[in-house]
Write a protein that holds these residues in place. Structure first.
Motif, PDB file in Angstrom:
ATOM      1  N   UNK A   1      16.364   8.101   3.968  1.00  0.00           N
ATOM      2  CA  UNK A   1      16.705   7.753   2.681  1.00  0.00           C
ATOM      3  C   UNK A   1      15.438   7.776   1.497  1.00  0.00           C
ATOM      4  N   UNK A   2      14.301   7.487   2.335  1.00  0.00           N
ATOM      5  CA  UNK A   2      13.091   7.253   1.238  1.00  0.00           C
ATOM      6  C   UNK A   2      12.792   8.655   0.596  1.00  0.00           C
ATOM      7  N   UNK A   3      13.138   9.622   1.185  1.00  0.00           N
ATOM      8  CA  UNK A   3      12.921  10.833   0.837  1.00  0.00           C
ATOM      9  C   UNK A   3      13.470  11.216  -0.544  1.00  0.00           C
ATOM     10  N   UNK A   4      14.823  10.567  -0.844  1.00  0.00           N
ATOM     11  CA  UNK A   4      15.618  10.819  -2.028  1.00  0.00           C
ATOM     12  C   UNK A   4      15.179   9.835  -3.110  1.00  0.00           C
ATOM     13  N   UNK A   5      14.238   8.928  -2.775  1.00  0.00           N
ATOM     14  CA  UNK A   5      14.238   7.913  -3.724  1.00  0.00           C
ATOM     15  C   UNK A   5      12.863   8.541  -4.736  1.00  0.00           C
ATOM     16  N   UNK A   6      13.007   8.264  -6.130  1.00  0.00           N
ATOM     17  CA  UNK A   6      12.149   8.684  -7.039  1.00  0.00           C
ATOM     18  C   UNK A   6      11.118   7.674  -7.251  1.00  0.00           C
TER      19      UNK A   6
ATOM     20  N   UNK B   1       4.523  -2.525  -6.557  1.00  0.00           N
ATOM     21  CA  UNK B   1       4.212  -1.107  -6.372  1.00  0.00           C
ATOM     22  C   UNK B   1       5.389  -0.174  -6.383  1.00  0.00           C
ATOM     23  N   UNK B   2       5.298   1.299  -6.404  1.00  0.00           N
ATOM     24  CA  UNK B   2       6.440   1.951  -6.438  1.00  0.00           C
ATOM     25  C   UNK B   2       7.605   1.641  -5.718  1.00  0.00           C
ATOM     26  N   UNK B   3       8.896   1.992  -6.065  1.00  0.00           N
ATOM     27  CA  UNK B   3      10.095   1.807  -5.424  1.00  0.00           C
ATOM     28  C   UNK B   3       9.992   2.741  -4.089  1.00  0.00           C
ATOM     29  N   UNK B   4       9.367   3.905  -4.326  1.00  0.00           N
ATOM     30  CA  UNK B   4       9.354   4.825  -3.287  1.00  0.00           C
ATOM     31  C   UNK B   4       8.228   4.448  -2.311  1.00  0.00           C
ATOM     32  N   UNK B   5       8.648   3.989  -1.355  1.00  0.00           N
ATOM     33  CA  UNK B   5       7.582   3.396  -0.145  1.00  0.00           C
ATOM     34  C   UNK B   5       7.176   4.916   0.365  1.00  0.00           C
ATOM     35  N   UNK B   6       5.610   4.493   0.839  1.00  0.00           N
ATOM     36  CA  UNK B   6       5.023   5.459   1.670  1.00  0.00           C
ATOM     37  C   UNK B   6       5.602   5.570   3.069  1.00  0.00           C
ATOM     38  N   UNK B   7       5.804   6.785   3.739  1.00  0.00           N
ATOM     39  CA  UNK B   7       6.465   6.782   4.993  1.00  0.00           C
ATOM     40  C   UNK B   7       5.885   5.915   5.891  1.00  0.00           C
ATOM     41  N   UNK B   8       4.559   5.917   5.761  1.00  0.00           N
ATOM     42  CA  UNK B   8       3.577   5.227   6.910  1.00  0.00           C
ATOM     43  C   UNK B   8       3.897   3.691   6.647  1.00  0.00           C
ATOM     44  N   UNK B   9       4.316   3.153   5.650  1.00  0.00           N
ATOM     45  CA  UNK B   9       4.679   1.701   5.490  1.00  0.00           C
ATOM     46  C   UNK B   9       6.061   1.603   6.195  1.00  0.00           C
ATOM     47  N   UNK B  10       6.838   2.161   6.054  1.00  0.00           N
ATOM     48  CA  UNK B  10       8.207   2.234   6.597  1.00  0.00           C
ATOM     49  C   UNK B  10       7.910   2.154   8.114  1.00  0.00           C
ATOM     50  N   UNK B  11       7.217   3.146   8.486  1.00  0.00           N
ATOM     51  CA  UNK B  11       6.987   3.437   9.716  1.00  0.00           C
ATOM     52  C   UNK B  11       6.667   2.206  10.638  1.00  0.00           C
ATOM     53  N   UNK B  12       5.445   1.585   9.763  1.00  0.00           N
ATOM     54  CA  UNK B  12       4.605   0.249  10.597  1.00  0.00           C
ATOM     55  C   UNK B  12       5.474  -0.810  10.321  1.00  0.00           C
TER      56      UNK B  12
END
Length: 285
Positions: free
Chosen positions: A278-283, A228-239
């Motif tokens: 940091x995820x906010x700045x990933x493309x 999947x995308x290098x930019x992870x969804x915030x929910x996945x990081x949180x979980x």
């Protein structure tokens, strides 16, 4: 029924189809069923899977997506097999893998769960397929990416060969071949975990109940992890970090000093916030 294969689908028609086909294209000495739980997909993947496989697969449609553990549990409650296999929808089962592990489980009645050698798409080992249980020490080395030859840095069991058979602590939820009697004894997946951590928690309970967990490195599975995308969804990081908190609180907090617990919880929180930032700045790809 000898084996029940449980797969959770969430908007992954092609991946799920290929996973199921990798099972169907081989012949087995045992009877098996395939159960697919659709976790309230918002696309047409469920209807397409039903049209493609028809009565060959038993489908369960969830009204709501309550997580990976809850999805698997829906199928586990109706599975009829002597053994059950939790299988990710982004995997490809190699020839003879199910046959080899089935025969191993039949011969070793003290084994509650068994995994195989899981390979990433590039052929490298998915290190999650053979692990020690996380604790304060090995988690420290792993989370902060600190290279060390210390015996405390043993989470991924890098010192053990990839192609042999031996007892370990923890398997990956991408492939968990388990005895149904074991699950009846220790219980199903803990639905407090939405995604991540439920496999470690289950393995911990299996070992605590006195069953062995085996890494069967002579059979293989391909896991299309990270496709999947290098930019992870915030929910996945949180979980991911939430799962750490749940696991530690459930299995270790009561045996640790208050100060240690405070440091662990604070560390998990800081890392989670940092990763989200940091995820906010990933493309996106």
């Amino acid at each position: 029924m000898d084996l029940s294969v449980v797969i959770v689908n969430y908007q992954t028609f092609e991946l799920t189809k290929n996973t199921i086909n990798s099972i169907f294209e081989n012949k087995y000495s045992f009877d098996y069923e395939v159960l697919v739980v659709d976790n309230a997909s918002k696309d047409d993947s469920l209807s397409r899977l039903k049209e493609y496989f028809g009565d060959e697969v038993y489908f369960i449609a969830s009204k709501d997506n309550e997580g990976f553990a809850a999805g698997n549990n829906q199928a586990l409650r109706v599975a009829q097999g002597k053994y059950v296999l939790l299988l990710n929808s982004d995997t490809i089962v190699w020839k003879n893998t199910l046959e080899n592990i089935y025969e191993y489980m039949e011969k070793h009645t003290d084994v509650g769960a068994c995994g195989c050698r899981v390979l990433l798409e590039n052929g490298e080992l998915d290190k999650a397929c053979k692990r020690s249980f996380p604790n304060v020490k090995n988690s420290f080395f792993r989370l902060f990416h600190i290279p060390s030859n210390s015996d405390d840095n043993d989470y991924n069991l890098d010192n053990l060969p990839d192609d042999e058979i031996y007892e370990i602590d923890c398997l990956t939820g991408a492939f968990m071949f388990m005895r149904s009697d074991t699950l009846k004894e220790v219980g199903l997946l803990d639905e407090t975990f939405f995604m991540y951590g439920e496999d470690i928690d289950l393995c911990f309970r299996i070992k605590k109940a006195g069953w062995k967990i085996i890494y069967y490195g002579q059979s293989k599975l391909t896991h299309l992890k990270g496709a999947s995308s290098k930019k992870q969804k915030s929910k996945l990081i949180y979980e991911f970090y939430r799962a750490m908190y749940i696991y530690y609180k459930k299995h270790h907090a009561n045996d640790s000093f208050f100060a240690v617990n405070l440091v662990v919880y604070l560390g998990i929180t800081i890392l989670c916030v940092l990763k989200l930032f940091l995820n906010l700045f990933k493309k996106k790809d």
